[in-house]
Design a protein around this motif. Structure first.
Motif, PDB file in Angstrom:
ATOM      1  N   GLY A  91       0.819  -1.204   0.000  1.00 49.28           N
ATOM      2  CA  GLY A  91       0.000   0.000   0.000  1.00 49.28           C
ATOM      3  C   GLY A  91       0.853   1.253   0.000  1.00 49.28           C
ATOM      4  N   TYR A  93       0.659   5.659   0.875  1.00 52.70           N
ATOM      5  CA  TYR A  93      -0.115   6.670   1.600  1.00 52.70           C
ATOM      6  C   TYR A  93       0.621   7.999   1.526  1.00 52.70           C
ATOM      7  CZ  TYR A  93       3.217   6.414   5.486  1.00 52.70           C
ATOM      8  OH  TYR A  93       4.349   6.460   6.249  1.00 52.70           O
ATOM      9  N   ASN A 113      -3.428  -0.062  -3.649  1.00 51.04           N
ATOM     10  CA  ASN A 113      -4.011  -0.424  -2.347  1.00 51.04           C
ATOM     11  C   ASN A 113      -5.158  -1.414  -2.443  1.00 51.04           C
ATOM     12  OD1 ASN A 113      -2.195   1.491  -1.520  1.00 51.04           O
ATOM     13  ND2 ASN A 113      -3.684   2.842  -0.555  1.00 51.04           N
ATOM     14  N   SER A 140      -5.541  -3.018   6.428  1.00 51.87           N
ATOM     15  CA  SER A 140      -6.245  -1.770   6.162  1.00 51.87           C
ATOM     16  C   SER A 140      -5.689  -0.691   7.097  1.00 51.87           C
ATOM     17  CB  SER A 140      -7.755  -1.981   6.349  1.00 51.87           C
ATOM     18  OG  SER A 140      -8.471  -0.816   6.058  1.00 51.87           O
ATOM     19  N   SER A 141      -6.529   0.093   7.712  1.00 51.28           N
ATOM     20  CA  SER A 141      -6.077   1.190   8.566  1.00 51.28           C
ATOM     21  C   SER A 141      -7.262   1.742   9.338  1.00 51.28           C
ATOM     22  CB  SER A 141      -5.470   2.299   7.707  1.00 51.28           C
ATOM     23  OG  SER A 141      -5.280   3.493   8.448  1.00 51.28           O
ATOM     24  N   SER A 144      -9.655   3.842   7.499  1.00 51.27           N
ATOM     25  CA  SER A 144     -10.788   3.291   6.742  1.00 51.27           C
ATOM     26  C   SER A 144     -12.112   3.646   7.398  1.00 51.27           C
ATOM     27  CB  SER A 144     -10.667   1.769   6.630  1.00 51.27           C
ATOM     28  OG  SER A 144     -10.780   1.156   7.907  1.00 51.27           O
ATOM     29  N   TYR A 154      -6.545   8.243   0.214  1.00 46.75           N
ATOM     30  CA  TYR A 154      -6.025   7.081   0.938  1.00 46.75           C
ATOM     31  C   TYR A 154      -7.130   6.404   1.741  1.00 46.75           C
ATOM     32  CZ  TYR A 154      -3.553   4.567   4.678  1.00 46.75           C
ATOM     33  OH  TYR A 154      -3.121   3.612   5.568  1.00 46.75           O
ATOM     34  N   LYS A 158      -8.746   2.433   1.756  1.00 43.58           N
ATOM     35  CA  LYS A 158      -8.718   1.577   2.927  1.00 43.58           C
ATOM     36  C   LYS A 158     -10.119   1.106   3.316  1.00 43.58           C
ATOM     37  CE  LYS A 158      -4.535   1.105   3.181  1.00 43.58           C
ATOM     38  NZ  LYS A 158      -3.840  -0.192   3.271  1.00 43.58           N
ATOM     39  N   GLN A 161     -10.989  -1.748   1.065  1.00 44.40           N
ATOM     40  CA  GLN A 161     -10.424  -3.025   1.493  1.00 44.40           C
ATOM     41  C   GLN A 161     -11.338  -3.753   2.474  1.00 44.40           C
ATOM     42  OE1 GLN A 161      -6.506  -1.789   2.943  1.00 44.40           O
ATOM     43  NE2 GLN A 161      -5.580  -2.904   1.254  1.00 44.40           N
ATOM     44  N   SER A 181      -9.787  -8.366   7.830  1.00 40.21           N
ATOM     45  CA  SER A 181      -9.000  -7.141   7.743  1.00 40.21           C
ATOM     46  C   SER A 181      -8.414  -6.828   9.107  1.00 40.21           C
ATOM     47  CB  SER A 181      -9.870  -5.961   7.311  1.00 40.21           C
ATOM     48  OG  SER A 181     -10.467  -6.189   6.062  1.00 40.21           O
TER      49      SER A 181
END
Length: 264
Positions: A91, A93, A113, A140-141, A144, A154, A158, A161, A181
């Protein structure tokens, strides 16, 4: 609880440093044969040597490929043996004003991503379902669920995902394959160290201190009030890849220190 991946092969994309390398190291330490991936032969060779030193006797393979487009993914797939565990960690960012984020940037983020994980899952899931066991994890993050105003492009990828992982979990329901995830929050990674290098030299502060200051300034909802380590993120990934986590699929598992302020 003893997690044992003996006889399993894991591919961790973008695993020459940071969270990806930590995941690869912990999987190898738990007995998995691990395929390290990075953009260049040099970075992959360096990471392989580093991991071999960290986990003597580990079964490792390097596979250089840039996953920002279909050609790069195809190049990676040609290098792979049978894969039991896929960790989609690749990924990119970076902050950018929404008005100044052009179509090319959006496309680059989407391809790297999201589509890298789509393509690898499409290629590797059939063999997993046929054998009745497999693990797919998307890194992911917390972004998200907590879309940053300065990184909308970004955050959108996420969130995508999460939808992809949930949909795939339902698609392979009942096969013995799980798809989940993992959502890291602020983490003391190689990227963070690079970003804070000048500040660390100027102030003499440790990375841990600078990371805590960053969290308190920019993620004040954090419950742990510090950044996570890459090992803490890797621990969650290793667990969710294990046999012990066989009843968890379609989940979005947070390692964000409680940044997202809800109870789900």
């Amino acid at each position: 609880m003893k997690i044992d991946f003996s006889g399993k092969t894991a591919l961790v994309t973008a695993s020459t440093g940071g969270i990806g390398f930590a995941i690869a190291r912990e999987l190898a330490a738990s007995g998995a044969a691990v395929i390290l991936n990075g953009r260049s032969e040099e970075s992959v060779a360096k990471a392989t040597r580093k991991l071999q030193d960290a986990v003597p006797g580990a079964k490792l393979q390097g596979a250089a490929a840039n996953l920002q487009d279909a050609t790069g993914v195809d190049n990676l797939l040609k290098q792979l043996p049978a894969v039991d565990i896929l960790v989609n960690n690749a990924g990119i960012y970076g902050p950018q004003d929404f008005y100044e984020t052009d179509d090319a940037t959006w496309e680059n983020y989407w391809q790297t991503n999201v589509m890298s994980g789509v393509r690898l899952s499409r290629a590797l899931l059939p063999a997993m379902t046929k054998q009745g066991w497999g693990r797919v994890v998307f890194i992911s993050s917390e972004s998200s669920r907590n879309i940053p105003a300065d990184m909308i492009h970004y955050g959108v990828t996420k969130t995508a995902q999460l939808a992809l992982a949930r949909g795939l979990a339902k698609y392979v329901a009942g096969t013995g394959v799980t798809v989940n995830s993992v959502l890291p929050g602020p983490t003391i990674s190689d990227g963070f160290a690079t970003m804070m290098k000048d500040e660390a030299e100027r102030t003499g502060k440790s990375l841990e201190t600078l990371a805590k200051e960053f969290v308190m300034a920019h993620r004040p909802s954090s419950v742990i009030q510090r950044a996570a380590s890459v090992e803490e993120v890797a621990n969650m990934v290793v667990y969710i890849c294990s046999q012990q986590a066989s009843a968890t699929s379609g989940a979005a598992l947070r390692v964000d220190g409680g940044v997202v302020d809800d109870i789900l």
